[in-house]
Design a protein around this motif. Sequence first.
Motif, short mmCIF file in Angstrom:
data_model
loop_
_atom_site.label_atom_id
_atom_site.label_comp_id
_atom_site.label_asym_id
_atom_site.label_seq_id
_atom_site.Cartn_x
_atom_site.Cartn_y
_atom_site.Cartn_z
N SER A 4 0.83 -1.21 0.00
CA SER A 4 0.00 0.00 0.00
C SER A 4 0.86 1.26 0.00
O SER A 4 0.59 2.21 -0.74
CB SER A 4 -0.93 0.00 1.22
OG SER A 4 -1.86 -1.06 1.15
N GLN A 5 1.91 1.27 0.82
CA GLN A 5 2.80 2.42 0.83
C GLN A 5 3.60 2.52 -0.47
O GLN A 5 3.80 3.62 -1.01
CB GLN A 5 3.75 2.35 2.03
CG GLN A 5 3.04 2.58 3.35
CD GLN A 5 4.00 3.01 4.45
OE1 GLN A 5 5.14 2.51 4.54
NE2 GLN A 5 3.55 3.90 5.31
N LEU A 6 4.04 1.40 -0.98
CA LEU A 6 4.76 1.38 -2.25
C LEU A 6 3.87 1.95 -3.36
O LEU A 6 4.31 2.74 -4.20
CB LEU A 6 5.18 -0.05 -2.57
CG LEU A 6 6.09 -0.29 -3.77
CD1 LEU A 6 7.41 0.46 -3.62
CD2 LEU A 6 6.35 -1.78 -3.93
N THR A 7 2.59 1.56 -3.34
CA THR A 7 1.64 2.06 -4.34
C THR A 7 1.47 3.57 -4.25
O THR A 7 1.40 4.26 -5.28
CB THR A 7 0.29 1.35 -4.17
OG1 THR A 7 0.47 -0.06 -4.36
CG2 THR A 7 -0.73 1.85 -5.18
N GLU A 8 1.42 4.11 -3.04
CA GLU A 8 1.34 5.57 -2.88
C GLU A 8 2.51 6.26 -3.57
O GLU A 8 2.33 7.24 -4.31
CB GLU A 8 1.34 5.93 -1.39
CG GLU A 8 0.06 5.63 -0.67
CD GLU A 8 0.10 6.08 0.79
OE1 GLU A 8 -0.90 6.63 1.26
OE2 GLU A 8 1.14 5.88 1.47
N LEU A 9 3.71 5.75 -3.32
CA LEU A 9 4.90 6.39 -3.88
C LEU A 9 4.95 6.27 -5.41
O LEU A 9 5.49 7.16 -6.09
CB LEU A 9 6.16 5.78 -3.26
CG LEU A 9 6.38 6.05 -1.78
CD1 LEU A 9 7.60 5.28 -1.26
CD2 LEU A 9 6.56 7.55 -1.51
N LEU A 10 4.43 5.18 -5.94
CA LEU A 10 4.55 4.92 -7.37
C LEU A 10 3.38 5.48 -8.18
O LEU A 10 3.41 5.40 -9.41
CB LEU A 10 4.69 3.42 -7.62
CG LEU A 10 5.92 2.75 -7.00
CD1 LEU A 10 5.96 1.27 -7.37
CD2 LEU A 10 7.20 3.43 -7.41
N THR A 11 2.38 6.04 -7.52
CA THR A 11 1.23 6.59 -8.25
C THR A 11 1.02 8.08 -8.03
O THR A 11 0.31 8.71 -8.81
CB THR A 11 -0.06 5.84 -7.88
OG1 THR A 11 -0.26 5.90 -6.46
CG2 THR A 11 -0.01 4.39 -8.33
N ASN A 12 1.61 8.66 -7.00
CA ASN A 12 1.29 10.05 -6.65
C ASN A 12 2.41 11.05 -6.96
O ASN A 12 2.22 12.25 -6.73
CB ASN A 12 0.96 10.15 -5.16
CG ASN A 12 -0.30 9.39 -4.80
OD1 ASN A 12 -1.19 9.23 -5.63
ND2 ASN A 12 -0.38 8.92 -3.56
N TYR A 13 3.54 10.57 -7.51
CA TYR A 13 4.69 11.47 -7.64
C TYR A 13 5.32 11.44 -9.03
O TYR A 13 6.52 11.69 -9.18
CB TYR A 13 5.72 11.14 -6.55
CG TYR A 13 5.14 11.33 -5.17
CD1 TYR A 13 4.99 12.61 -4.63
CD2 TYR A 13 4.67 10.24 -4.43
CE1 TYR A 13 4.43 12.79 -3.37
CE2 TYR A 13 4.09 10.42 -3.18
CZ TYR A 13 3.97 11.69 -2.65
OH TYR A 13 3.40 11.89 -1.41
N GLY A 14 4.54 11.14 -10.04
CA GLY A 14 5.05 11.16 -11.41
C GLY A 14 5.96 9.98 -11.69
O GLY A 14 5.90 8.94 -11.03
N GLU A 15 6.82 10.16 -12.68
CA GLU A 15 7.70 9.06 -13.09
C GLU A 15 8.77 8.79 -12.03
O GLU A 15 9.45 9.71 -11.57
CB GLU A 15 8.38 9.39 -14.42
CG GLU A 15 9.24 8.25 -14.95
CD GLU A 15 9.88 8.57 -16.29
OE1 GLU A 15 10.61 7.70 -16.80
OE2 GLU A 15 9.66 9.68 -16.82
N ILE A 16 8.91 7.54 -11.69
CA ILE A 16 9.93 7.10 -10.72
C ILE A 16 10.96 6.26 -11.48
O ILE A 16 10.61 5.29 -12.15
CB ILE A 16 9.29 6.25 -9.59
CG1 ILE A 16 8.16 7.02 -8.90
CG2 ILE A 16 10.36 5.81 -8.59
CD1 ILE A 16 8.59 8.28 -8.19
N GLY A 17 12.23 6.64 -11.38
CA GLY A 17 13.28 5.96 -12.13
C GLY A 17 13.83 4.73 -11.47
O GLY A 17 14.35 3.83 -12.14
N CYS A 18 13.71 4.66 -10.12
CA CYS A 18 14.33 3.56 -9.38
C CYS A 18 13.59 3.34 -8.07
O CYS A 18 13.19 4.30 -7.40
CB CYS A 18 15.80 3.91 -9.08
SG CYS A 18 16.65 2.77 -7.95
N VAL A 19 13.39 2.08 -7.72
CA VAL A 19 13.01 1.70 -6.36
C VAL A 19 14.19 0.94 -5.78
O VAL A 19 14.59 -0.10 -6.31
CB VAL A 19 11.74 0.83 -6.33
CG1 VAL A 19 11.47 0.35 -4.90
CG2 VAL A 19 10.54 1.61 -6.84
#
Length: 471
Positions: free
Chosen positions: A146-161
């Motif tokens: 759930s937290q991972l989903t927040e970070l990957l959907t609310n902040y635009g393009e993410i280049g790396c986890v």
Amino acid sequence: MKQTEIFNVKPSSRQLRWQKLEFYGFIHFGINTMLGVEWGAGHEDISLFNPAKLDAAEWVGILKNAGMKAVILTCKHHDGFCLWPSRYSGHTVAHTPWRGGKGDLVKELSEACREQGMIFGVYLSPWDRTEITYGEGRAYDDFYVSQLTELLTNYGEIGCVWLDGANGEGPSGKKQYYDWDRYYETIRRLQPGCVISVCGPDIRWVGNEAGHTRAEEWSVVPRLLQDAEKIAEKSQQADDGGFSRSLNSMEEDLGSRALFTAYEGDWVWYPAEVNTSIRPGWFYHQEEDSGVRSGRELFDIYLNAVGGNATFLLNIPPNTEGVIAEPDRLALADLGSRIAQLEESSLMRLATVSASSSAGTAEQLLEGADGLCWKPAEEDREPWIEIAFPEAITLNFVILQEQIMEGQRVEAFELWSEVQQEWSKVAEGTIIGYQKILRLPQTRADRLKLVFKEYRGFPTLAHIRVVNTEG
């Protein structure tokens, strides 16, 4: 895998994109910063979090001027404190005095990165010493996703986890066994162009936090190295300052022909990342202001990492006010100047290029365009590239790049220089990979010759650059 197939193992588009960044920054920041600790225990008094002078755009500008092309933020470290207002936890910036409880550092930093042309990445610790479900199996995995989903959907393009391997007991005394496959599926579905680093299948941890690179840092390695649990076992498991300079987790041979003969399993493209901190610790401690690495030391790590077929992740921890401290700024400015000089001091505009075969594509190496690939004719068994200058030049670096979209092939090479019709060998090496930076004493040359001595299938070359950074 047959020996004839190993040189056909190639990077994915996301791996290639990330490798081309070469050098990027880590920012460790959070409640640990305010407490002056490396690993918080969870449930700390988060009212202490109020970095009054924090300016994310300034952070990004400092790192960009140092030569970095991306920034990864510790959105949540092991203590469980979230730098964004997560709906799934009360242990977040929303319950602190910072920005009147309206702050969101993930938003501020991701927007600053986009505005300045930098890639943004996230670190979300799988270990959470605050969350009550940690150690309870599926319940905690639901929380983490759930937290991972927040970070990957609310902040635009993410280049790396960036996935850490640290793992401890939960409140119940139980250990959490992370559902890595579920985490990977979530990332691939929500951010398909994003690399998954360290405890993930895309970017490999080099094996230490000291900034050390192997003499042969192969990108084509045994598939078993992608086992997240084995990676986690070698990760830091305790708040031990000695780990940051230890080399105990290193295995030196990951891809040689001898290893290929001994290993019967599959091989994968899994390039290395060298990660280290500008300071002895990962979070800011005022008493470490005198222990900041110099620009010269950082440049040596850069040359060994970026110039040794790896990427370089350098941690820069802001202080309690949210400011990058002056010693760090000075070191980064010096580092940036050295990197810029290396990039801007090419002598190739004066050169002509010839080759033992396929001369037409060899000439294109002068253009420096992406996608170029020189490779010798099939019958050429002693391939070489020669660079000639109209008059003798002085150099101290030669930078080589294979065309890794054709695989990693070169196993041994020599570099020769000629002055007044006398040839001498000035350098030799084994692998090239994405990039090899050869450091030389000040050398005079009318011509240079790169000779490929051993290779898998055939050698390739995508770029070659001759540089003089002195005088």
